[in-house]
Design a protein around this motif. Structure first.
Motif, PDB file in Angstrom:
ATOM      1  N   TYR A   9      98.026  63.959  28.853  1.00 29.62           N
ATOM      2  CA  TYR A   9      97.509  64.345  27.537  1.00 29.62           C
ATOM      3  C   TYR A   9      96.011  64.625  27.609  1.00 29.62           C
ATOM      4  CZ  TYR A   9      96.475  63.905  22.519  1.00 29.62           C
ATOM      5  OH  TYR A   9      96.046  64.126  21.237  1.00 29.62           O
ATOM      6  N   ALA A  10      95.293  63.814  28.371  1.00 28.56           N
ATOM      7  CA  ALA A  10      93.838  63.971  28.496  1.00 28.56           C
ATOM      8  C   ALA A  10      93.459  65.302  29.141  1.00 28.56           C
ATOM      9  CB  ALA A  10      93.250  62.812  29.301  1.00 28.56           C
ATOM     10  N   ASP A  11      94.356  65.876  29.950  1.00 25.87           N
ATOM     11  CA  ASP A  11      94.083  67.157  30.625  1.00 25.87           C
ATOM     12  C   ASP A  11      94.129  68.350  29.680  1.00 25.87           C
ATOM     13  OD1 ASP A  11      94.006  65.845  33.106  1.00 25.87           O
ATOM     14  OD2 ASP A  11      96.134  66.232  33.503  1.00 25.87           O
ATOM     15  N   VAL A  12      94.806  68.203  28.561  1.00 23.69           N
ATOM     16  CA  VAL A  12      95.071  69.325  27.668  1.00 23.69           C
ATOM     17  C   VAL A  12      93.864  69.604  26.778  1.00 23.69           C
ATOM     18  CG1 VAL A  12      96.579  70.170  25.824  1.00 23.69           C
ATOM     19  CG2 VAL A  12      97.527  68.795  27.691  1.00 23.69           C
ATOM     20  N   VAL A  13      93.550  70.906  26.626  1.00 20.78           N
ATOM     21  CA  VAL A  13      92.413  71.331  25.813  1.00 20.78           C
ATOM     22  C   VAL A  13      92.899  72.321  24.762  1.00 20.78           C
ATOM     23  CG1 VAL A  13      90.174  72.520  25.886  1.00 20.78           C
ATOM     24  CG2 VAL A  13      90.883  71.071  27.803  1.00 20.78           C
ATOM     25  N   VAL A  14      92.514  72.114  23.499  1.00 21.25           N
ATOM     26  CA  VAL A  14      92.852  73.065  22.438  1.00 21.25           C
ATOM     27  C   VAL A  14      92.241  74.410  22.806  1.00 21.25           C
ATOM     28  CG1 VAL A  14      92.558  73.640  19.995  1.00 21.25           C
ATOM     29  CG2 VAL A  14      93.084  71.284  20.676  1.00 21.25           C
ATOM     30  N   GLY A  15      93.024  75.457  22.676  1.00 16.81           N
ATOM     31  CA  GLY A  15      92.590  76.800  23.056  1.00 16.81           C
ATOM     32  C   GLY A  15      93.045  77.192  24.454  1.00 16.81           C
ATOM     33  N   GLU A  16      93.532  76.234  25.214  1.00 21.91           N
ATOM     34  CA  GLU A  16      94.007  76.482  26.575  1.00 21.91           C
ATOM     35  C   GLU A  16      95.204  77.429  26.546  1.00 21.91           C
ATOM     36  OE1 GLU A  16      96.095  73.847  30.125  1.00 21.91           O
ATOM     37  OE2 GLU A  16      95.020  72.821  28.530  1.00 21.91           O
ATOM     38  N   ALA A  17      95.171  78.426  27.427  1.00 15.44           N
ATOM     39  CA  ALA A  17      96.298  79.352  27.554  1.00 15.44           C
ATOM     40  C   ALA A  17      97.256  78.844  28.621  1.00 15.44           C
ATOM     41  CB  ALA A  17      95.795  80.741  27.928  1.00 15.44           C
ATOM     42  N   LEU A  18      98.535  78.921  28.326  1.00 16.88           N
ATOM     43  CA  LEU A  18      99.552  78.583  29.315  1.00 16.88           C
ATOM     44  C   LEU A  18      99.733  79.776  30.246  1.00 16.88           C
ATOM     45  CD1 LEU A  18     100.091  76.592  26.925  1.00 16.88           C
ATOM     46  CD2 LEU A  18     102.483  76.664  27.591  1.00 16.88           C
ATOM     47  N   PRO A  19     100.104  79.533  31.492  1.00 17.39           N
ATOM     48  CA  PRO A  19     100.367  80.659  32.393  1.00 17.39           C
ATOM     49  C   PRO A  19     101.560  81.471  31.892  1.00 17.39           C
ATOM     50  CG  PRO A  19     100.395  78.551  33.584  1.00 17.39           C
ATOM     51  CD  PRO A  19     100.295  78.240  32.129  1.00 17.39           C
ATOM     52  N   GLU A  20     101.515  82.783  32.101  1.00  9.98           N
ATOM     53  CA  GLU A  20     102.639  83.633  31.714  1.00  9.98           C
ATOM     54  C   GLU A  20     103.859  83.299  32.559  1.00  9.98           C
ATOM     55  OE1 GLU A  20     101.852  87.823  31.928  1.00  9.98           O
ATOM     56  OE2 GLU A  20     100.509  87.766  30.196  1.00  9.98           O
ATOM     57  N   LEU A  21     105.030  83.476  31.960  1.00  4.93           N
ATOM     58  CA  LEU A  21     106.290  83.318  32.675  1.00  4.93           C
ATOM     59  C   LEU A  21     107.156  84.534  32.379  1.00  4.93           C
ATOM     60  CD1 LEU A  21     108.388  81.675  34.318  1.00  4.93           C
ATOM     61  CD2 LEU A  21     109.114  80.667  32.137  1.00  4.93           C
ATOM     62  N   ALA A  22     107.484  85.308  33.407  1.00  3.12           N
ATOM     63  CA  ALA A  22     108.339  86.485  33.256  1.00  3.12           C
ATOM     64  C   ALA A  22     109.783  86.074  33.573  1.00  3.12           C
ATOM     65  CB  ALA A  22     107.891  87.604  34.172  1.00  3.12           C
ATOM     66  N   ILE A  23     110.684  86.337  32.635  1.00  6.18           N
ATOM     67  CA  ILE A  23     112.094  85.986  32.794  1.00  6.18           C
ATOM     68  C   ILE A  23     112.914  87.282  32.819  1.00  6.18           C
ATOM     69  CG2 ILE A  23     114.059  84.769  31.779  1.00  6.18           C
ATOM     70  CD1 ILE A  23     111.934  82.972  30.349  1.00  6.18           C
ATOM     71  N   PRO A  24     113.471  87.625  33.994  1.00  7.93           N
ATOM     72  CA  PRO A  24     114.329  88.815  34.060  1.00  7.93           C
ATOM     73  C   PRO A  24     115.583  88.595  33.216  1.00  7.93           C
ATOM     74  CG  PRO A  24     113.709  88.062  36.267  1.00  7.93           C
ATOM     75  CD  PRO A  24     113.315  86.992  35.292  1.00  7.93           C
ATOM     76  N   LEU A  25     115.902  89.546  32.372  1.00  8.70           N
ATOM     77  CA  LEU A  25     117.040  89.428  31.465  1.00  8.70           C
ATOM     78  C   LEU A  25     118.248  90.130  32.082  1.00  8.70           C
ATOM     79  CD1 LEU A  25     115.091  90.184  28.182  1.00  8.70           C
ATOM     80  CD2 LEU A  25     115.757  87.938  29.095  1.00  8.70           C
ATOM     81  N   THR A  26     118.943  89.412  32.926  1.00 11.89           N
ATOM     82  CA  THR A  26     120.128  89.980  33.562  1.00 11.89           C
ATOM     83  C   THR A  26     121.335  89.823  32.640  1.00 11.89           C
ATOM     84  OG1 THR A  26     120.755  87.904  34.633  1.00 11.89           O
ATOM     85  CG2 THR A  26     119.216  89.341  35.840  1.00 11.89           C
ATOM     86  N   ARG A  27     122.317  90.661  32.862  1.00  8.95           N
ATOM     87  CA  ARG A  27     123.564  90.553  32.104  1.00  8.95           C
ATOM     88  C   ARG A  27     124.199  89.187  32.361  1.00  8.95           C
ATOM     89  NH1 ARG A  27     126.249  94.165  29.482  1.00  8.95           N
ATOM     90  NH2 ARG A  27     124.938  95.801  30.351  1.00  8.95           N
TER      91      ARG A  27
END
Length: 142
Positions: A9-27
């Protein structure tokens, strides 16, 4: 995305962006997750019936979208976290052959609970948007 097992919890900063995650949408992803969530609506597994009902193809169900949003945040938060609330709205459908890219930002932090604003977008626009509240376990004191 790599799970950050040591995050606190102490590591988290308001305004911090999470890393992007690309999810391939397969059938396979769309059909298998509809079945796994016991959603047997034909629009999630039968392309011709989905088209008869006005869709261009099968599309992802809300239970899968909800699960992917939760996974995105818990992968970032790590093993010392627990989902408290997921509140999303669906927009553009997730069709096979596209990619949904998850993004997020910490918008608040209070009493061990972090709220993350999340968005999952595909080539048609925003598929899922909303907030996720995640609680962090108290750190052990020596």
């Amino acid at each position: 995305m790599t799970v950050l097992a040591g995050r606190s919890y102490a590591d988290v900063v308001v305004g911090e962006a999470l890393p992007e995650l690309a999810i391939p949408l397969t059938r396979t992803l769309i059909v298998a997750t509809a079945i796994a969530t016991r959603d047997f609506q034909d629009v999630h597994h039968d392309p011709s019936l989905a088209q008869e009902r006005g869709s261009k193809d099968v599309f992802m169900n809300i239970l899968t979208s909800n699960g992917l949003v939760g996974r995105y945040v818990t992968d970032w938060a790590g093993s010392a976290s627990t989902l408290r609330r997921i509140a999303i709205r669906l927009g553009a459908p997730n069709y096979p052959g596209d990619t949904m890219t998850m993004t997020g930002e910490v918008v608040s932090k209070e009493d061990g609970v972090v709220v993350v604003k999340v968005q999952g977008a595909n080539s048609l626009g925003n598929h899922a948007s909303g907030t996720v509240a995640v609680a962090f376990k108290e750190e052990e004191r020596l």
